[in-house]
Write an enzyme that holds these catalytic residues in place. Structure first.
Site, PDB file in Angstrom:
ATOM      1  N   LYS A  16      -5.615   8.462  11.514  1.00 17.78           N
ATOM      2  CA  LYS A  16      -4.254   8.628  10.997  1.00 17.78           C
ATOM      3  C   LYS A  16      -4.172   8.081   9.569  1.00 17.78           C
ATOM      4  O   LYS A  16      -5.063   7.341   9.141  1.00 17.78           O
ATOM      5  CB  LYS A  16      -3.265   7.907  11.927  1.00 17.78           C
ATOM      6  CG  LYS A  16      -3.530   6.407  12.067  1.00 17.78           C
ATOM      7  CD  LYS A  16      -2.813   5.807  13.266  1.00 17.78           C
ATOM      8  CE  LYS A  16      -3.081   4.310  13.350  1.00 17.78           C
ATOM      9  NZ  LYS A  16      -2.562   3.718  14.597  1.00 17.78           N
ATOM     10  N   ARG A  31       6.638  -0.763  22.396  1.00 13.65           N
ATOM     11  CA  ARG A  31       6.690  -0.006  21.153  1.00 13.65           C
ATOM     12  C   ARG A  31       6.810   1.474  21.490  1.00 13.65           C
ATOM     13  O   ARG A  31       7.897   2.021  21.489  1.00 13.65           O
ATOM     14  CB  ARG A  31       5.438  -0.309  20.294  1.00 13.65           C
ATOM     15  CG  ARG A  31       5.502   0.284  18.908  1.00 13.65           C
ATOM     16  CD  ARG A  31       4.294  -0.046  18.059  1.00 13.65           C
ATOM     17  NE  ARG A  31       3.074   0.593  18.527  1.00 13.65           N
ATOM     18  CZ  ARG A  31       1.969   0.733  17.793  1.00 13.65           C
ATOM     19  NH1 ARG A  31       1.943   0.256  16.556  1.00 13.65           N
ATOM     20  NH2 ARG A  31       0.900   1.314  18.279  1.00 13.65           N
ATOM     21  N   TYR A  72       2.206 -11.991 -16.984  1.00 11.35           N
ATOM     22  CA  TYR A  72       3.673 -12.014 -16.842  1.00 11.35           C
ATOM     23  C   TYR A  72       4.138 -13.307 -16.200  1.00 11.35           C
ATOM     24  O   TYR A  72       3.554 -13.769 -15.213  1.00 11.35           O
ATOM     25  CB  TYR A  72       4.122 -10.883 -15.910  1.00 11.35           C
ATOM     26  CG  TYR A  72       4.231  -9.524 -16.551  1.00 11.35           C
ATOM     27  CD1 TYR A  72       4.989  -9.333 -17.707  1.00 11.35           C
ATOM     28  CD2 TYR A  72       3.615  -8.433 -15.966  1.00 11.35           C
ATOM     29  CE1 TYR A  72       5.104  -8.063 -18.265  1.00 11.35           C
ATOM     30  CE2 TYR A  72       3.731  -7.160 -16.518  1.00 11.35           C
ATOM     31  CZ  TYR A  72       4.476  -6.985 -17.663  1.00 11.35           C
ATOM     32  OH  TYR A  72       4.594  -5.735 -18.207  1.00 11.35           O
ATOM     33  N   MET A 121       1.314  -3.735 -12.970  1.00  7.41           N
ATOM     34  CA  MET A 121       1.265  -2.377 -12.421  1.00  7.41           C
ATOM     35  C   MET A 121      -0.107  -1.720 -12.582  1.00  7.41           C
ATOM     36  O   MET A 121      -0.615  -1.071 -11.667  1.00  7.41           O
ATOM     37  CB  MET A 121       2.340  -1.497 -13.073  1.00  7.41           C
ATOM     38  CG  MET A 121       2.454  -0.134 -12.395  1.00  7.41           C
ATOM     39  SD  MET A 121       3.670   0.928 -13.160  1.00  7.41           S
ATOM     40  CE  MET A 121       5.185   0.066 -12.805  1.00  7.41           C
TER      41      MET A 121
HETATM   42  C1  LIG Z   1      -3.581   2.912  15.142  1.00  5.22           C
HETATM   43  C2  LIG Z   1      -3.854   2.932  16.601  1.00  5.22           C
HETATM   44  C3  LIG Z   1      -5.138   2.658  17.101  1.00  5.22           C
HETATM   45  C4  LIG Z   1      -6.267   2.142  16.234  1.00  5.22           C
HETATM   46  O1  LIG Z   1      -6.116   0.752  16.074  1.00  5.22           O
HETATM   47  P1  LIG Z   1      -7.188  -0.131  15.275  1.00  5.22           P
HETATM   48  O2  LIG Z   1      -6.679  -1.505  15.446  1.00  5.22           O
HETATM   49  O3  LIG Z   1      -7.165   0.355  13.869  1.00  5.22           O
HETATM   50  O4  LIG Z   1      -8.508   0.090  15.909  1.00  5.22           O
HETATM   51  C5  LIG Z   1      -5.372   2.841  18.451  1.00  5.22           C
HETATM   52  N1  LIG Z   1      -4.371   3.235  19.274  1.00  5.22           N
HETATM   53  C6  LIG Z   1      -3.119   3.461  18.837  1.00  5.22           C
HETATM   54  C7  LIG Z   1      -2.063   3.875  19.786  1.00  5.22           C
HETATM   55  C8  LIG Z   1      -2.808   3.306  17.494  1.00  5.22           C
HETATM   56  O5  LIG Z   1      -1.557   3.519  17.056  1.00  5.22           O
END
Ligand SMILES: *Cc1c(COP(=O)(O)O)cnc(C)c1O
Length: 326
Positions: A15, A103, A221, A269
């Site tokens: 992702k 979640r 800065y 930046m």
């Molecule tokens: C992002 C995610 C993972 C991967 O997690 P990592 O800690 O990067 O290995 C696995 N399962 C779900 C549901 C996630 O959202």
């Protein structure tokens, strides 16, 4: 990661543009390494992959089905969506049961209702997600593993449990298809993290200018750093406009070859100022400073910025030129 996922196998979480690494080269490489299951968050992230992932590759979207029909398998997260999917004759899907994170996923207390619906059209994968995998002693880990095994007895389907850090927690956390993300890219903040994880990314930037400075002078800065002794400073072409966090001001670091050089003053930046006094002749315009890589560990740099490797790599912007070695 397949070794760590044994006796099951590892899928790959790609992702957010493969955690900022570039999803097409990453997926191509992982397919060549034998990976057959990929996970993304949105189904549009999955459908973009279909042209390079042949039809034998399984793609799952954690956030469920989108508005347009695709051949990306949705991970179904609510009883209502499950009912609609099953009654509507939807195709292969994953099912997410929330075992304690609160979640995403069907609440554990609705497990029997989910199992009942899933009987009509069994999922291709049943999964849950660990809330505290990078804290091995946290009591939630054992509770979630126990609930995972209970949900697998009521929903007969291949199971998926461990994220990256879950791989190091022991046998109770093994499943048919694990879901590593950050460890594929060399991150992972778990204290059990194996030493053999190689960095997936090298982030480097060139020195633009080097100057000798005197005691009493200030840096950058807001003049937030004041020099006590004569110092050599180098200004490097990287900044928060590239996604390198401003919170690494006066705390992050970079390497000039093997010499560690602290960030002095605020990250701006487009520019970062390094104290290169220890680097001698290595500090010259055009020399590359490494901010993430084999010498500059991702998680250590992230900690200096008050964050995790996840946020650091996914935050790198489009101005950072990417070159891939396959
Ligand atoms: C992002 C995610 C993972 C991967 O997690 P990592 O800690 O990067 O290995 C696995 N399962 C779900 C549901 C996630 O959202």
């Amino acid at each position: 990661m397949n070794g760590a996922a044994a006796p099951g196998r590892a899928g790959a979480v790609v992702k957010a543009n493969a955690y900022g690494h570039g999803v097409f080269p990453v997926v191509n490489r992982l397919i060549r390494e034998g990976c057959r299951t990929f996970f993304v968050a949105y189904d549009h992230e999955g459908s973009e992959l279909r042209p390079i992932a042949g039809s034998e590759i399984e793609l799952y979207a954690f956030n469920g089905a989108g508005d347009v029909e695709t051949d990306v398998r949705p991970v179904i997260n609510t009883l209502e969506a499950l009912r609609n999917w099953v009654n509507g004759g939807g195709g292969a899907y994953g099912l997410h049961i929330d075992t304690g994170m609160n979640r995403l996923g069907i609440s554990y207390r609705d497990l029997s209702a989910a199992a009942e619906l899933a009987r009509q059209s069994p999922p291709a994968l049943v999964m849950t997600h660990l809330a505290c995998a990078d804290e091995p002693d946290h009591s939630l880990n054992a509770l979630q593993a126990r609930r995972f095994s209970e949900m697998r007895s009521s929903i007969p389907a291949p199971g998926s449990l461990a994220n990256s850090a879950g791989h190091w927690l022991g046998e109770a956390f093994a499943s048919d298809i694990s879901r590593p993300g950050i460890a594929l890219y060399g991150g992972d903040s778990s204290p059990l993290r194996p030493s053999g994880l190689l960095p997936g990314m090298t982030l480097e930037a060139p020195i633009l200018q080097v100057r000798a400075c005197h005691p009493g002078e200030t840096v950058g800065y807001g003049a937030t750093a004041r020099l006590e002794t004569p110092r050599t400073l180098a200004t490097v072409a990287l900044g928060y406009g590239d996604g390198f966090p401003r919170s690494a001001s006066n705390s992050g670091f970079a390497f000039l070859e093997d010499v560690r050089c602290p960030i002095l003053g605020r990250v701006s930046m487009d520019l970062i100022i390094l104290d290169v006094s220890a680097a001698g002749g290595l500090a010259k315009p055009g020399a590359m400073a490494e901010f993430i890589g084999a010498r500059a560990p991702l998680e250590e740099q992230a900690a200096c910025a008050g964050t995790l490797g996840y946020e650091l790599v996914t935050g790198l912007g489009s101005r950072v030129e990417r070159n891939w070695e396959s």
